[in-house]
Design a protein around this motif. Structure first.
Motif, PDB file in Angstrom:
ATOM      1  N   ALA A  31     -58.992  68.777 -70.481  1.00 21.23           N
ATOM      2  CA  ALA A  31     -57.876  67.826 -70.449  1.00 21.23           C
ATOM      3  C   ALA A  31     -57.558  67.316 -71.844  1.00 21.23           C
ATOM      4  CB  ALA A  31     -58.214  66.658 -69.533  1.00 21.23           C
ATOM      5  N   GLU A  32     -56.283  67.005 -72.079  1.00 21.06           N
ATOM      6  CA  GLU A  32     -55.864  66.475 -73.374  1.00 21.06           C
ATOM      7  C   GLU A  32     -56.541  65.140 -73.661  1.00 21.06           C
ATOM      8  OE1 GLU A  32     -51.625  66.836 -74.528  1.00 21.06           O
ATOM      9  OE2 GLU A  32     -51.382  67.724 -72.539  1.00 21.06           O
ATOM     10  N   SER A  33     -56.789  64.357 -72.603  1.00 20.70           N
ATOM     11  CA  SER A  33     -57.447  63.066 -72.760  1.00 20.70           C
ATOM     12  C   SER A  33     -58.679  63.031 -71.851  1.00 20.70           C
ATOM     13  CB  SER A  33     -56.482  61.931 -72.391  1.00 20.70           C
ATOM     14  OG  SER A  33     -57.106  60.676 -72.536  1.00 20.70           O
ATOM     15  N   PRO A  34     -59.834  63.559 -72.311  1.00 16.04           N
ATOM     16  CA  PRO A  34     -61.033  63.621 -71.476  1.00 16.04           C
ATOM     17  C   PRO A  34     -61.425  62.252 -70.939  1.00 16.04           C
ATOM     18  CG  PRO A  34     -61.317  64.886 -73.497  1.00 16.04           C
ATOM     19  CD  PRO A  34     -60.047  64.107 -73.654  1.00 16.04           C
ATOM     20  N   GLY A  35     -61.828  62.243 -69.661  1.00 14.05           N
ATOM     21  CA  GLY A  35     -62.241  60.999 -69.035  1.00 14.05           C
ATOM     22  C   GLY A  35     -61.121  60.249 -68.352  1.00 14.05           C
ATOM     23  N   SER A  36     -59.875  60.670 -68.593  1.00 16.14           N
ATOM     24  CA  SER A  36     -58.745  59.965 -67.977  1.00 16.14           C
ATOM     25  C   SER A  36     -58.510  60.402 -66.537  1.00 16.14           C
ATOM     26  CB  SER A  36     -57.470  60.211 -68.781  1.00 16.14           C
ATOM     27  OG  SER A  36     -57.055  61.562 -68.660  1.00 16.14           O
ATOM     28  N   ASP A  37     -59.075  61.543 -66.151  1.00 14.31           N
ATOM     29  CA  ASP A  37     -58.842  62.138 -64.833  1.00 14.31           C
ATOM     30  C   ASP A  37     -57.359  62.457 -64.622  1.00 14.31           C
ATOM     31  OD1 ASP A  37     -61.450  62.224 -64.172  1.00 14.31           O
ATOM     32  OD2 ASP A  37     -61.427  60.623 -62.697  1.00 14.31           O
ATOM     33  N   ALA A  38     -56.623  62.605 -65.720  1.00 14.37           N
ATOM     34  CA  ALA A  38     -55.214  62.976 -65.637  1.00 14.37           C
ATOM     35  C   ALA A  38     -55.103  64.489 -65.849  1.00 14.37           C
ATOM     36  CB  ALA A  38     -54.403  62.241 -66.698  1.00 14.37           C
ATOM     37  N   ILE A  39     -54.638  65.182 -64.811  1.00 18.92           N
ATOM     38  CA  ILE A  39     -54.463  66.630 -64.962  1.00 18.92           C
ATOM     39  C   ILE A  39     -52.984  66.991 -64.973  1.00 18.92           C
ATOM     40  CG2 ILE A  39     -56.729  67.254 -64.068  1.00 18.92           C
ATOM     41  CD1 ILE A  39     -55.541  67.766 -61.363  1.00 18.92           C
ATOM     42  N   HIS A  40     -52.131  65.941 -65.136  1.00 19.95           N
ATOM     43  CA  HIS A  40     -50.717  66.233 -65.372  1.00 19.95           C
ATOM     44  C   HIS A  40     -50.458  66.209 -66.882  1.00 19.95           C
ATOM     45  CE1 HIS A  40     -50.818  61.736 -64.600  1.00 19.95           C
ATOM     46  NE2 HIS A  40     -50.316  61.797 -65.824  1.00 19.95           N
ATOM     47  N   ARG A  41     -49.223  66.443 -67.278  1.00 16.53           N
ATOM     48  CA  ARG A  41     -48.872  66.588 -68.685  1.00 16.53           C
ATOM     49  C   ARG A  41     -48.732  65.261 -69.431  1.00 16.53           C
ATOM     50  NH1 ARG A  41     -44.233  70.573 -67.201  1.00 16.53           N
ATOM     51  NH2 ARG A  41     -45.432  70.744 -65.284  1.00 16.53           N
ATOM     52  N   GLY A  42     -49.007  65.314 -70.722  1.00 11.37           N
ATOM     53  CA  GLY A  42     -48.752  64.177 -71.585  1.00 11.37           C
ATOM     54  C   GLY A  42     -47.275  64.127 -71.953  1.00 11.37           C
ATOM     55  N   VAL A  43     -46.719  62.918 -71.999  1.00  7.68           N
ATOM     56  CA  VAL A  43     -45.305  62.731 -72.328  1.00  7.68           C
ATOM     57  C   VAL A  43     -45.228  61.757 -73.498  1.00  7.68           C
ATOM     58  CG1 VAL A  43     -43.046  61.990 -71.468  1.00  7.68           C
ATOM     59  CG2 VAL A  43     -44.643  63.143 -69.926  1.00  7.68           C
ATOM     60  N   TRP A  44     -44.725  62.256 -74.627  1.00  5.01           N
ATOM     61  CA  TRP A  44     -44.754  61.506 -75.878  1.00  5.01           C
ATOM     62  C   TRP A  44     -43.425  60.773 -76.113  1.00  5.01           C
ATOM     63  CZ3 TRP A  44     -49.117  61.384 -79.119  1.00  5.01           C
ATOM     64  CH2 TRP A  44     -50.174  62.194 -78.689  1.00  5.01           C
ATOM     65  N   THR A  45     -43.180  59.748 -75.321  1.00  5.40           N
ATOM     66  CA  THR A  45     -42.006  58.914 -75.522  1.00  5.40           C
ATOM     67  C   THR A  45     -42.167  58.144 -76.843  1.00  5.40           C
ATOM     68  OG1 THR A  45     -43.069  57.280 -74.091  1.00  5.40           O
ATOM     69  CG2 THR A  45     -41.358  58.664 -73.100  1.00  5.40           C
ATOM     70  N   PRO A  46     -41.067  57.609 -77.414  1.00  3.66           N
ATOM     71  CA  PRO A  46     -41.150  56.963 -78.728  1.00  3.66           C
ATOM     72  C   PRO A  46     -42.157  55.830 -78.825  1.00  3.66           C
ATOM     73  CG  PRO A  46     -38.858  57.385 -78.168  1.00  3.66           C
ATOM     74  CD  PRO A  46     -39.665  57.716 -76.939  1.00  3.66           C
ATOM     75  N   ASP A  47     -42.489  55.185 -77.711  1.00  2.12           N
ATOM     76  CA  ASP A  47     -43.420  54.055 -77.747  1.00  2.12           C
ATOM     77  C   ASP A  47     -44.881  54.475 -77.625  1.00  2.12           C
ATOM     78  OD1 ASP A  47     -42.916  54.976 -75.189  1.00  2.12           O
ATOM     79  OD2 ASP A  47     -43.165  53.015 -74.237  1.00  2.12           O
ATOM     80  N   VAL A  48     -45.145  55.778 -77.553  1.00  4.26           N
ATOM     81  CA  VAL A  48     -46.509  56.274 -77.374  1.00  4.26           C
ATOM     82  C   VAL A  48     -47.181  56.464 -78.731  1.00  4.26           C
ATOM     83  CG1 VAL A  48     -47.819  58.342 -76.726  1.00  4.26           C
ATOM     84  CG2 VAL A  48     -46.170  57.347 -75.130  1.00  4.26           C
ATOM     85  N   ALA A  49     -48.435  55.975 -78.838  1.00  3.22           N
ATOM     86  CA  ALA A  49     -49.139  56.019 -80.119  1.00  3.22           C
ATOM     87  C   ALA A  49     -50.259  57.048 -80.174  1.00  3.22           C
ATOM     88  CB  ALA A  49     -49.703  54.634 -80.441  1.00  3.22           C
ATOM     89  N   ASN A  50     -50.780  57.478 -79.013  1.00  2.00           N
ATOM     90  CA  ASN A  50     -51.923  58.386 -79.029  1.00  2.00           C
ATOM     91  C   ASN A  50     -51.946  59.227 -77.747  1.00  2.00           C
ATOM     92  OD1 ASN A  50     -53.243  56.713 -76.975  1.00  2.00           O
ATOM     93  ND2 ASN A  50     -53.631  55.263 -78.659  1.00  2.00           N
ATOM     94  N   VAL A  51     -52.904  60.133 -77.677  1.00  3.00           N
ATOM     95  CA  VAL A  51     -52.994  61.056 -76.540  1.00  3.00           C
ATOM     96  C   VAL A  51     -53.209  60.310 -75.233  1.00  3.00           C
ATOM     97  CG1 VAL A  51     -54.332  62.932 -75.526  1.00  3.00           C
ATOM     98  CG2 VAL A  51     -53.806  62.987 -77.949  1.00  3.00           C
TER      99      VAL A  51
END
Length: 294
Positions: A31-51
């Motif tokens: 996963a892009e963010s280990p430990g998050s249990d998120a297996i969907h995609r990351g979405v980098w909107t302008p207010d996002v600072a990190n993975v």
């Protein structure tokens, strides 16, 4: 003897279950963010600072669209294709509601149940292993969400009325998924790409947003919002480029690719590579869509 639609649908559902039973633990490991249990995609909107924030974008957008639309305390929310329960946990911490989830994967259901116990949420979150097209008649829900899930349905047109029947009046259905566009329709390379996406990722219903709106209106839903998130995806990461190269090597031997696509690990590689191409050429788009029962 020709296969009946029911038999074809059943076979597709079994393939989806096998795909996630075999792949889910690997999805969590890489996963892009280990430990998050998120297996969907990351979405980098302008207010996002990190993975971690990118992986939470879809959850945050859904929470914003649920607040004020579910009655506090007594509300029931259903996560269709809930995966390992990451989004459910996020909702439980932000929305005063009982959160149910349904997944076709036995492996995912087991991981989700353990997560709820670990988080102390077993009284507010539950998960069942079932086909979300065959939900029990009760209870009725104040809202339903689905992240990268309804494309697996053998027939979205049949699924929508069954969901509406279990949604309270004024309730919301929020979908975040891949939608086909009309760009270059009929072009051989486009159709081949979409076929590989369907086969690899076990896609049963790939529609345009316009087609979804028509089907939704027939089922008793109205469109509230259509948010295109495609430009906020990070395509062509080093891992994606490596997969594309590996899959390109199989393209010269169609029979090899046909065999590999039956294996869940390689099916994910083939479907994921096709998805990257489809999104980059805008044959596919990633939209969050809010529908409301009249």
């Amino acid at each position: 003897m020709s296969s009946t639609p029911e038999r074809v649908a059943s076979g597709h559902v079994d393939r989806v279950a096998d795909y996630y039973d075999d792949n889910t633990r690997r999805f969590l490991l890489v996963a892009e963010s280990p430990g998050s249990d998120a297996i969907h995609r990351g979405v980098w909107t302008p207010d996002v600072a990190n993975v971690a924030e990118a992986m939470d974008t879809v959850n945050r957008l859904m929470i914003e669209r649920l607040r004020g639309y579910v009655p506090p305390g007594s509300a029931k929310v259903l996560d269709l294709g809930c995966g390992v329960g990451g989004t459910m946990v996020r909702l439980a911490h932000e929305v005063d509601a009982f959160i149910s989830g349904v997944t076709i994967s036995r492996v995912q259901a087991e991981i989700a149940a353990k997560r709820f116990a670990r988080e102390g949420l077993t009284e507010r979150c539950d998960v069942i292993c079932a086909d979300f097209a065959e939900l029990p008649a009760e209870p009725h829900y104040d809202a339903m969400i689905a992240v990268e899930a309804v494309v697996h349905s053998p027939s979205l047109e049949d699924l929508l009325p069954s969901l509406v029947d279990r949604l309270r009046s004024g309730g919301r259905l929020i979908l975040c998924d891949d939608w086909m566009t009309d760009k270059d329709r009929g072009l051989v390379v486009r159709e081949r790409c979409l076929d590989q996406f369907r086969a690899g990722w076990r896609i049963g219903s790939l529609h345009t947003v316009a087609e979804l709106v028509v089907m939704s209106e027939r089922a008793g839903l109205r469109l509230v919002e259509d948010l295109d998130l495609t430009s906020y995806l990070r395509l062509g990461r080093p891992r994606d480029r490596a997969i594309k190269l590996a899959m390109g090597a199989t393209a010269v031997v169609p029979r090899l690719r046909n065999r590999l696509v039956e294996m869940p690990f390689w099916a994910n590689m083939i479907g994921g590579s096709a998805l990257q191409v489809g999104l980059s050429r805008r044959w596919l788009e990633y939209h969050l869509i809010v529908l409301e029962k009249a």
